[in-house]
Design an enzyme around this catalytic site. Structure first.
Site, PDB file in Angstrom:
ATOM      1  N   THR A   1       0.421   0.676  -2.795  1.00  0.00           N
ATOM      2  CA  THR A   1       1.029   1.938  -3.259  1.00  0.00           C
ATOM      3  C   THR A   1       1.465   1.897  -4.723  1.00  0.00           C
ATOM      4  OG1 THR A   1       3.205   1.134  -2.612  1.00  0.00           O
ATOM      5  CG2 THR A   1       1.979   2.421  -0.963  1.00  0.00           C
TER       6      THR A   1
ATOM      7  N   HIS B   1       8.514   8.985 -22.851  1.00  0.00           N
ATOM      8  CA  HIS B   1       9.953   9.095 -22.602  1.00  0.00           C
ATOM      9  C   HIS B   1      10.614   7.794 -22.179  1.00  0.00           C
ATOM     10  CE1 HIS B   1      10.075  13.766 -21.949  1.00  0.00           C
ATOM     11  NE2 HIS B   1       9.424  13.411 -23.048  1.00  0.00           N
TER      12      HIS B   1
ATOM     13  N   ASP C   1      -1.771  -7.714  -5.758  1.00  0.00           N
ATOM     14  CA  ASP C   1      -1.854  -8.400  -4.471  1.00  0.00           C
ATOM     15  C   ASP C   1      -3.228  -8.130  -3.861  1.00  0.00           C
ATOM     16  OD1 ASP C   1      -1.729  -5.840  -3.406  1.00  0.00           O
ATOM     17  OD2 ASP C   1       0.069  -6.195  -2.203  1.00  0.00           O
TER      18      ASP C   1
HETATM   19  C1  RB5 Z   1       0.297  -4.762   1.439  1.00  0.00           C
HETATM   20  O1  RB5 Z   1      -0.149  -4.509   2.725  1.00  0.00           O
HETATM   21  C2  RB5 Z   1       1.138  -3.593   0.934  1.00  0.00           C
HETATM   22  O2  RB5 Z   1       2.313  -3.503   1.663  1.00  0.00           O
HETATM   23  C3  RB5 Z   1       1.420  -3.755  -0.536  1.00  0.00           C
HETATM   24  O3  RB5 Z   1       0.215  -3.825  -1.220  1.00  0.00           O
HETATM   25  C4  RB5 Z   1       2.195  -2.636  -1.223  1.00  0.00           C
HETATM   26  O4  RB5 Z   1       1.646  -1.385  -0.923  1.00  0.00           O
HETATM   27  C5  RB5 Z   1       3.650  -2.675  -1.088  1.00  0.00           C
HETATM   28  O5  RB5 Z   1       4.373  -1.903  -1.735  1.00  0.00           O
END
Ligand code: RB5
Length: 144
Positions: free
Chosen positions: A70, A101, A11
């Site tokens: 994340t 694993h 993204d």
């Molecule tokens: C985008 O702002 C963020 O929420 C996305 O990249 C991600 O971290 C979601 O899990």
């Protein structure tokens, strides 16, 4: 494209790290299928997880890398597809064990939680490590 092609997608939060991953995979000699996103403009991570899952299902790629802020959201979305085993990795131990694993076929990275060098190390480790099989094979089979 052959099944050893690695698909990548991200993204907006993962856009820059996805490009870094693309360059690192190419440097390591892999063929890369880049499924976007192509800018820092805001997009929805499930759409890119789905793109990658479809590329694995139709044989355009055999494995993949997903990047979001994340790694969590894009891995959750990808793992809705039964043929995907996406693992969020923060270090080379995660990356190694996800292959040994869990036979993970998708590496998920968080661009807001790890730096570029760690990301490159995770990529190198993940794609250089084979599934251990043995006692792990029946557990992995139970997931599908
Ligand atoms: C985008 O702002 C963020 O929420 C996305 O990249 C991600 O971290 C979601 O899990």
């Amino acid at each position: 494209m052959p099944p050893d092609t690695i698909a990548i997608a991200a993204d907006h939060a993962g856009f820059e790290m996805k490009n870094l991953v693309r360059d690192e995979l190419a440097r390591l000699g892999h063929t890369v299928l880049d499924l976007g996103t192509d800018s820092s403009e805001s997009v929805d991570y499930p759409d890119f997880a789905d793109r990658l899952a479809v590329a694995l299902a139709d044989g355009r790629a055999g494995r993949g890398v997903l990047v979001c802020g994340t790694g969590i959201g894009i891995a959750m979305a990808a793992n809705r597809h039964r043929h995907v085993r996406a693992a969020v990795c923060h270090n080379t131990s995660d990356a190694k064990l996800a292959r040994l694993h869990n036979d993970a076929n998708v590496l998920a990275l968080g661009a807001r939680v790890i730096g570029p060098e760690v990301a490159k190390d995770c990529v190198a480790t993940f794609f250089a490590t084979a599934f251990e099989g043995g006692r792990h094979a029946k557990r992995v089979a139970k997931m599908s």
